[in-house]
Design a protein around this motif. Structure first.
Motif, PDB file in Angstrom:
ATOM      1  N   ASN A 172     -11.744  -2.236   5.356  1.00 22.07           N
ATOM      2  CA  ASN A 172     -11.594  -0.909   4.760  1.00 22.07           C
ATOM      3  C   ASN A 172     -10.300  -0.821   3.944  1.00 22.07           C
ATOM      4  O   ASN A 172     -10.284  -0.278   2.842  1.00 22.07           O
ATOM      5  N   ILE A 173      -9.216  -1.364   4.476  1.00 20.01           N
ATOM      6  CA  ILE A 173      -7.949  -1.363   3.730  1.00 20.01           C
ATOM      7  C   ILE A 173      -8.086  -2.187   2.458  1.00 20.01           C
ATOM      8  O   ILE A 173      -7.657  -1.766   1.379  1.00 20.01           O
ATOM      9  N   ILE A 174      -8.706  -3.357   2.572  1.00 22.42           N
ATOM     10  CA  ILE A 174      -8.859  -4.234   1.402  1.00 22.42           C
ATOM     11  C   ILE A 174      -9.716  -3.569   0.335  1.00 22.42           C
ATOM     12  O   ILE A 174      -9.389  -3.608  -0.854  1.00 22.42           O
ATOM     13  N   ILE A 175     -10.800  -2.943   0.747  1.00 15.89           N
ATOM     14  CA  ILE A 175     -11.713  -2.343  -0.244  1.00 15.89           C
ATOM     15  C   ILE A 175     -11.102  -1.088  -0.866  1.00 15.89           C
ATOM     16  O   ILE A 175     -11.294  -0.823  -2.055  1.00 15.89           O
ATOM     17  N   ASN A 176     -10.332  -0.318  -0.103  1.00 15.34           N
ATOM     18  CA  ASN A 176      -9.701   0.885  -0.654  1.00 15.34           C
ATOM     19  C   ASN A 176      -8.551   0.554  -1.588  1.00 15.34           C
ATOM     20  O   ASN A 176      -8.278   1.302  -2.523  1.00 15.34           O
ATOM     21  N   LEU A 225      -1.041  -6.216   3.983  1.00 19.51           N
ATOM     22  CA  LEU A 225      -1.744  -5.883   5.225  1.00 19.51           C
ATOM     23  C   LEU A 225      -0.767  -5.857   6.398  1.00 19.51           C
ATOM     24  O   LEU A 225      -0.848  -4.980   7.258  1.00 19.51           O
ATOM     25  N   ASN A 226       0.121  -6.817   6.437  1.00 16.51           N
ATOM     26  CA  ASN A 226       1.114  -6.870   7.512  1.00 16.51           C
ATOM     27  C   ASN A 226       2.037  -5.655   7.449  1.00 16.51           C
ATOM     28  O   ASN A 226       2.485  -5.149   8.473  1.00 16.51           O
ATOM     29  N   PHE A 227       2.320  -5.164   6.234  1.00 18.42           N
ATOM     30  CA  PHE A 227       3.156  -3.975   6.064  1.00 18.42           C
ATOM     31  C   PHE A 227       2.401  -2.706   6.460  1.00 18.42           C
ATOM     32  O   PHE A 227       2.965  -1.804   7.071  1.00 18.42           O
ATOM     33  N   LEU A 228       1.106  -2.633   6.127  1.00 16.68           N
ATOM     34  CA  LEU A 228       0.318  -1.436   6.423  1.00 16.68           C
ATOM     35  C   LEU A 228      -0.026  -1.302   7.909  1.00 16.68           C
ATOM     36  O   LEU A 228      -0.246  -0.199   8.399  1.00 16.68           O
ATOM     37  N   ILE A 229      -0.103  -2.438   8.606  1.00 10.30           N
ATOM     38  CA  ILE A 229      -0.407  -2.424  10.035  1.00 10.30           C
ATOM     39  C   ILE A 229       0.734  -3.150  10.755  1.00 10.30           C
ATOM     40  O   ILE A 229       0.566  -4.268  11.228  1.00 10.30           O
ATOM     41  N   PRO A 230       1.900  -2.529  10.880  1.00  9.15           N
ATOM     42  CA  PRO A 230       3.071  -3.258  11.401  1.00  9.15           C
ATOM     43  C   PRO A 230       3.032  -3.544  12.903  1.00  9.15           C
ATOM     44  O   PRO A 230       3.665  -4.478  13.359  1.00  9.15           O
TER      45      PRO A 230
END
Length: 131
Positions: free
Chosen positions: A27-31, A40-45
């Motif tokens: 979902n993060i990748i597609i948005n 991704l590592n920054f968005l889900i720390p």
């Protein structure tokens, strides 16, 4: 609007097949329209880097995402930095919905062996047969 519905539908198919965390990653990748592993590592720390990487590898193995190199030439001309961008493949999620019909077609055309091989590809992703 139609593409948003397809994206949500694809995310829910990923959730059913691979679990909640893989669906969240997709979902993060597609948005974002594709992102880097550092993003991704920054968005889900709070999640360990190894778990994020494992989920990405599962999605890559099943052709749900695509990895492409991006060359960064901001550094010295001799030294090049390569980043890997993760791009979503929404059409693969939609193809997974037609799986039961495809399995029955393979069984009709190639018999029980064709059905078993197709199920193996679906369950394990890219399969490499050893020597």
């Amino acid at each position: 609007m139609f593409s948003d519905l397809l994206a949500d539908f694809g995310v829910e198919k990923i959730r059913k097949d691979f679990g909640d965390f893989a669906a969240t990653i997709f979902n993060i990748i597609i948005n974002c329209g594709g992102c880097f592993l550092e993003d991704l590592n920054f968005l889900i720390p709070k999640i360990d880097y190894a778990i994020i990487r494992f989920s990405i590898l599962i999605l890559f193995r099943h052709n749900i995402i695509f990895l492409t190199p991006i060359f960064d030439k901001k550094l010295e001309s001799i030294q090049k930095k390569i980043k890997i961008k993760i791009l979503p493949r929404l059409h693969e999620c939609i193809y997974r919905i037609r799986y039961p019909r495809f399995i029955s077609l393979m069984e009709h055309e190639y018999g029980l062996t064709g059905r078993k091989i197709t199920e193996l590809f679906y369950e394990k992703g890219q399969v490499f047969f050893g020597k």
